[in-house]
Design a protein around this motif. Structure first.
Motif, short mmCIF file in Angstrom:
data_model
loop_
_atom_site.label_atom_id
_atom_site.label_comp_id
_atom_site.label_asym_id
_atom_site.label_seq_id
_atom_site.Cartn_x
_atom_site.Cartn_y
_atom_site.Cartn_z
N GLU A 92 -8.46 -8.78 4.67
CA GLU A 92 -7.65 -8.85 3.45
C GLU A 92 -6.97 -7.51 3.16
OE1 GLU A 92 -10.93 -10.21 1.07
OE2 GLU A 92 -10.02 -12.20 0.82
N LYS A 93 -7.70 -6.43 3.36
CA LYS A 93 -7.12 -5.10 3.16
C LYS A 93 -5.96 -4.86 4.12
CE LYS A 93 -11.48 -3.04 1.63
NZ LYS A 93 -12.54 -2.08 1.97
N ASP A 94 -6.14 -5.26 5.37
CA ASP A 94 -5.07 -5.10 6.37
C ASP A 94 -3.84 -5.91 5.99
OD1 ASP A 94 -7.33 -4.96 9.25
OD2 ASP A 94 -6.70 -3.39 7.84
N GLU A 95 -4.05 -7.13 5.51
CA GLU A 95 -2.91 -7.97 5.10
C GLU A 95 -2.16 -7.35 3.94
OE1 GLU A 95 -4.92 -12.25 6.33
OE2 GLU A 95 -4.27 -11.92 4.28
N ILE A 96 -2.90 -6.82 2.95
CA ILE A 96 -2.26 -6.16 1.81
C ILE A 96 -1.49 -4.94 2.27
CG2 ILE A 96 -2.70 -4.90 -0.34
CD1 ILE A 96 -5.07 -6.85 -0.80
N PHE A 97 -2.11 -4.14 3.14
CA PHE A 97 -1.45 -2.95 3.67
C PHE A 97 -0.16 -3.34 4.39
CE2 PHE A 97 -1.02 1.29 5.01
CZ PHE A 97 -0.56 1.28 6.33
N LEU A 99 1.66 -6.03 3.86
CA LEU A 99 2.63 -6.46 2.85
C LEU A 99 3.31 -5.27 2.19
CD1 LEU A 99 0.70 -9.40 1.15
CD2 LEU A 99 2.80 -9.59 2.49
N ILE A 100 2.51 -4.26 1.85
CA ILE A 100 3.06 -3.06 1.19
C ILE A 100 3.99 -2.33 2.16
CG2 ILE A 100 2.47 -0.80 0.25
CD1 ILE A 100 -0.13 -2.10 -0.82
N LYS A 101 3.53 -2.20 3.37
CA LYS A 101 4.33 -1.49 4.39
C LYS A 101 5.64 -2.22 4.64
CE LYS A 101 4.12 0.40 9.01
NZ LYS A 101 3.43 0.42 10.29
N ASN A 102 5.60 -3.53 4.73
CA ASN A 102 6.82 -4.32 4.97
C ASN A 102 7.78 -4.24 3.79
OD1 ASN A 102 6.01 -5.11 7.53
ND2 ASN A 102 5.11 -7.03 6.82
N SER A 103 7.23 -4.20 2.57
CA SER A 103 8.10 -4.13 1.40
C SER A 103 8.75 -2.75 1.31
CB SER A 103 7.34 -4.45 0.13
OG SER A 103 6.42 -3.44 -0.17
#
Length: 106
Positions: A92-97, A99-103
């Motif tokens: 979950e942390k990797d997915e959030i990271f 998402l933030i990186k892509n945004s």
């Protein structure tokens, strides 16, 4: 509360027992306080009876206050315990990271 923590009793079982005891104590104290208020109404304006009843009533209210404090402490313990298991998995942390990186890249 009845006794201390018995051997083999889990924290959850111990806290459940404590809450059960607190609720029973509250029920008894509330009933006694209700009876006392009724007695004060029946006695009318007798100052000495009302003074005695007032002292007793304050003790009952103190008992209810302490039980409230005990419930708050138990709630904090349970909340603390549940927070240990709460949290994000590494995935979950990797997915959030990601998402933030892509945004940020957009």
């Amino acid at each position: 509360m009845s006794g201390g923590k018995r051997k083999g009793q889990t924290l959850e079982e111990f806290l459940d027992e404590a809450v059960t005891n607190i609720r029973a104590d509250r029920a008894i104290t509330s009933a006694l306080l209700t009876d006392l208020v009724q007695e004060m109404k029946v006695s009318g304006s007798s100052l000495s009876v009302n003074q005695q009843c007032g002292l007793i009533a304050s003790k009952y209210v103190e008992t209810l206050q302490r039980s409230n404090e005990q419930l708050v402490k138990i709630s904090a313990i349970l909340q603390k315990d549940s927070n240990k298991s709460a949290g994000l998995s590494q995935n979950e942390k990797d997915e959030i990271f990601d998402l933030i990186k892509n945004s940020e890249d957009e």
